[in-house]
Design a protein around this motif. Structure first.
Motif, PDB file in Angstrom:
ATOM      1  N   UNK A  65      53.854  76.241  24.840  1.00 28.19           N
ATOM      2  CA  UNK A  65      55.241  76.540  24.487  1.00 28.19           C
ATOM      3  C   UNK A  65      55.260  77.617  23.410  1.00 28.19           C
ATOM      4  N   UNK A  66      56.222  78.526  23.513  1.00 30.56           N
ATOM      5  CA  UNK A  66      56.337  79.600  22.540  1.00 30.56           C
ATOM      6  C   UNK A  66      55.518  80.816  22.888  1.00 30.56           C
ATOM      7  N   UNK A  67      54.761  80.735  23.993  1.00 30.45           N
ATOM      8  CA  UNK A  67      53.953  81.866  24.411  1.00 30.45           C
ATOM      9  C   UNK A  67      52.619  81.913  23.696  1.00 30.45           C
ATOM     10  N   UNK A  68      51.834  82.889  24.037  1.00 28.93           N
ATOM     11  CA  UNK A  68      50.515  83.034  23.432  1.00 28.93           C
ATOM     12  C   UNK A  68      49.443  83.163  24.484  1.00 28.93           C
ATOM     13  N   UNK A  69      48.238  83.455  24.019  1.00 30.79           N
ATOM     14  CA  UNK A  69      47.119  83.673  24.919  1.00 30.79           C
ATOM     15  C   UNK A  69      46.531  82.352  25.407  1.00 30.79           C
ATOM     16  N   UNK A  70      46.037  82.362  26.638  1.00 31.86           N
ATOM     17  CA  UNK A  70      45.260  81.246  27.142  1.00 31.86           C
ATOM     18  C   UNK A  70      46.081  80.028  27.510  1.00 31.86           C
ATOM     19  N   UNK A  71      45.354  78.950  27.773  1.00 27.86           N
ATOM     20  CA  UNK A  71      45.939  77.694  28.219  1.00 27.86           C
ATOM     21  C   UNK A  71      45.541  76.575  27.259  1.00 27.86           C
ATOM     22  N   UNK A  72      46.399  75.565  27.189  1.00 31.51           N
ATOM     23  CA  UNK A  72      46.141  74.403  26.338  1.00 31.51           C
ATOM     24  C   UNK A  72      45.851  73.178  27.194  1.00 31.51           C
ATOM     25  N   UNK A  73      44.964  72.323  26.712  1.00 37.04           N
ATOM     26  CA  UNK A  73      44.722  71.059  27.390  1.00 37.04           C
ATOM     27  C   UNK A  73      45.916  70.139  27.165  1.00 37.04           C
ATOM     28  N   UNK A  74      46.353  69.509  28.234  1.00 39.73           N
ATOM     29  CA  UNK A  74      47.548  68.674  28.214  1.00 39.73           C
ATOM     30  C   UNK A  74      47.265  67.322  27.556  1.00 39.73           C
TER      31      UNK A  74
END
Length: 254
Positions: free
Chosen positions: A54-63
């Motif tokens: 959320x909010x944008x940014x590089x890459x992916x986050x683990x849920x």
């Protein structure tokens, strides 16, 4: 002790956990190890464990949801595990931390990947650990490092119970110093000879030399450890003199 890992690459662990001291300790029943695949707690056909932040940014986050479901499922059988997350926000990993973790009955290491983990997942953590001020591609290597440091402290893992007592950073008799210099055959090599005291057979003199050498090496290479080391008054005076010699007077109280 039971050590478990939760990761998206569980296959990384088996070669390490079945080799050398870890492999022998595991085979001897000194500790048991299980590696879980986080994707086993997903519910879509792609077995998705990450998403855009959320909010944008590089890459992916683990849920957070798969991590919550996995940790709760793993913890539901047997004694409650001590849950550790690896993150730059964690406390620096030290020998003292390894000694403390070695007292646990069950450890569960949660290994992040990608750009990190949804902050809400950290509510599951009993503690957060960082193994250093650098970036890795995932927490699996950190889990291996901590496992190695912990298992070698378990009774019987090293064969000789004293093997881990005199090591660098140990908080026992060595008092948090670097380990003394060690030598083996030949007694002389390319003009460098083993100190005579180590060949003397006088155990009291050997012990005294090793203690002084440990202080010397710590003052030279890791003077930051001296302030918390357990030293006698005379040893601390020696340490201050050595630090001034190696690093200048300004380092004595650093």
């Amino acid at each position: 002790m039971l050590i478990e890992t939760l990761s998206v690459f569980p296959e990384m662990f088996e070669p390490v956990m079945s080799t050398s001291i870890l492999g022998r300790a595991r085979q001897a029943g000194i500790f048991d190890f299980r590696a879980y695949d986080l994707r086993d707690w997903t519910h879509d056909r792609h077995r998705t464990v990450d998403d855009e932040p959320y909010g944008g940014g590089q890459g992916m986050l683990m849920k957070a949801p798969p991590i919550y479901e996995a940790v709760r499922s793993i913890a539901s059988s047997g004694p409650r595990p001590h849950v550790v997350f690896f993150t730059p926000c964690g406390a620096p990993f030290t020998q003292a931390a390894a000694e403390r973790l070695a007292m646990q009955e069950r450890l569960l290491f949660v290994c992040g990947r990608y750009e990190g983990i949804d902050e809400r997942a950290y509510d599951l953590a009993d503690e957060r650990i960082s193994i250093g001020d650098y970036v890795l591609t995932g927490g699996e290597l950190a889990a291996m490092v901590v496992t190695d440091a912990v298992v070698r402290l378990l009774p019987g893992a090293l064969g000789d119970a004293m093997s881990s007592v005199d090591e660098s950073f140990a908080t026992g008799d060595s008092g948090g110093l670097l380990e003394y210099a060690q030598y083996t055959r030949p007694a002389e090599f390319e003009g460098a000879a083993v100190p005579d005291v180590l060949l003397s057979g006088d155990h009291a003199k050997v012990d005294a030399w090793r203690r002084e050498n440990a202080i010397d090496r710590t003052c030279r290479w890791r003077p930051d450890l001296i302030s918390s080391a357990r030293l006698t008054d005379s040893e601390r005076a020696l340490a201050e003199e050595l630090i001034a010699r190696y690093h200048g007077p300004s380092q004595q109280n650093a």
